[in-house]
Design an enzyme around this catalytic site. Structure first.
Site, PDB file in Angstrom:
ATOM      1  N   GLU A  52     -25.779  50.802 -14.519  1.00  0.00           N
ATOM      2  CA  GLU A  52     -26.818  50.207 -13.869  1.00  0.00           C
ATOM      3  C   GLU A  52     -27.025  48.426 -15.009  1.00  0.00           C
ATOM      4  O   GLU A  52     -27.301  48.001 -14.180  1.00  0.00           O
ATOM      5  CB  GLU A  52     -27.788  51.211 -14.623  1.00  0.00           C
ATOM      6  N   TYR A 135     -36.703  49.112 -14.692  1.00  0.00           N
ATOM      7  CA  TYR A 135     -36.188  49.185 -13.860  1.00  0.00           C
ATOM      8  C   TYR A 135     -34.686  50.499 -14.006  1.00  0.00           C
ATOM      9  O   TYR A 135     -34.174  51.201 -13.612  1.00  0.00           O
ATOM     10  CB  TYR A 135     -35.173  47.615 -13.339  1.00  0.00           C
ATOM     11  N   ASP A 153     -36.110  46.972  -8.030  1.00  0.00           N
ATOM     12  CA  ASP A 153     -34.999  45.909  -8.330  1.00  0.00           C
ATOM     13  C   ASP A 153     -36.082  44.605  -7.451  1.00  0.00           C
ATOM     14  O   ASP A 153     -36.971  44.819  -5.735  1.00  0.00           O
ATOM     15  CB  ASP A 153     -33.807  45.818  -8.376  1.00  0.00           C
TER      16      ASP A 153
END
Length: 306
Positions: A52, A135, A153
């Site tokens: 991520e 996020y 996102d």
DNA sequence: GAGCCGTGGTA
DNA sequence: TTACCAAGGCT
């Protein structure tokens, strides 16, 4: 003020997009479920977290090989925490935004020192880690631990803007209304919610794209508010284009590339070669030192932080 | 909250 | 070639 479509429409969207995702999801290694995880020595939540962070503003195609290398080098937070921060910066290669590598290292240290080496399955504790914002905390929560968090996102924002509110593009920055909408669309069931997060993101990434959306291939075209409205062009202000040539970011990139490629400390004279403007060059080198990306040594020598 | 922070692919 | 774009975060 929040668009909240009728429950029947939401359930129809769930069916449509989850079915599409099941049939069309890309095979990305960090998506392999825990039951099938093929690398017993690699800590799966850590693998998800690293993916991520690498994916922040960087395309999948460039992330995937670097992710494999990082998992070989540092299969757990403890492995990375034991390395020098400069090793993380060097192995970041040309992924861009190298402060992400530094923060990933700092996060690994925090996980080791404050969480016993175990990545916390808690959104607030995740977001307290360096480089982990709203996020990424939601994404790690959902994809590593199955937490029913709304992962929002730019792909999700764009897809949901088109599907539900009928706008061609979301606003430049995340609004409370968008977060509320994403939460309202989240399936109640925890595993389904995690799958939904991935599915909407995937739809935005590969079909409901920013520039040329592939509406003909969209499983939800019959349910899309933007299409119903006639696919109107974007009317609001366009995001200001980022300049590149001649910026400090370009100079910082060139300076750091020299240090990444050097086996040991380099003299200032080696850095002087990358940019003609001495004033800008020195300012950028100083900012890299200030950021912790470069370590100054005696006798005008520099290296990645040890 | 606007501006800053890398890099490379694509049209 | 220029401009846009890519799973944001931080100050």
């Amino acid at each position: 003020m929040t668009h909240r479509p009728p429950i029947g429409e939401v359930e129809a969207l769930h069916d449509t997009i989850l079915d599409w995702y099941d049939a069309n999801a890309r095979d990305l290694p960090w998506r392999i479920p825990a039951a099938d995880w093929p690398w017993p020595q690699v800590d799966r939540p850590w693998a998800v977290l690293v993916s991520e962070v690498m994916l922040q503003q960087t395309p999948v195609a460039r992330v995937e090989p670097m992710w494999h290398r990082w998992m070989q080098l540092w299969p757990t937070p403890a492995h990375l925490a034991a390395a020098a921060p400069g090793d993380a910066v060097r192995e970041w290669g040309r992924l861009g935004y190298p402060r992400r590598a530094l923060r990933l290292h700092a996060a690994a240290v925090a996980i080791r020192d404050e969480h016993g080496g175990v990545i916390p399955a808690d959104l607030q504790q995740l977001q307290a880690l360096p480089g982990i914002g709203g996020y990424t905390a939601a994404a790690v929560g959902a994809f590593a631990f199955g937490i029913r968090s709304a992962v929002v996102d730019v792909n999700v924002r764009r897809a949901e803007a088109r599907l539900v509110t009928g706008a061609a593009y979301p606003a430049p920055s995340l609004s409370a209304a968008e977060t509320a909408l994403a939460r309202a669309l989240l399936p109640l069931d925890e595993p389904a919610a995690a799958r939904w997060n991935a599915a909407v993101m995937e739809l935005g990434a590969v079909v409901c794209k920013a520039a040329r959306p592939l509406c003909a291939r969209c499983p939800a075209h019959a349910q899309c508010a933007w299409i119903r409205a006639g696919s109107p062009a974007h009317d609001g202000p366009r995001r200001a284009a980022q300049r590149w040539h001649g910026t400090d970011r370009q100079v910082r990139g060139k300076l750091l590339q020299v240090l990444r490629d050097a086996p040991a400390a380099v003299p200032r004279s080696a850095l002087d070669l990358v940019w003609p403007d001495a004033g800008q060059r020195d300012r950028c080198l100083a900012s890299l030192v200030e950021d912790g990306l470069v370590e100054p040594l005696p006798r005008e020598r520099f290296r990645l932080p040890g």
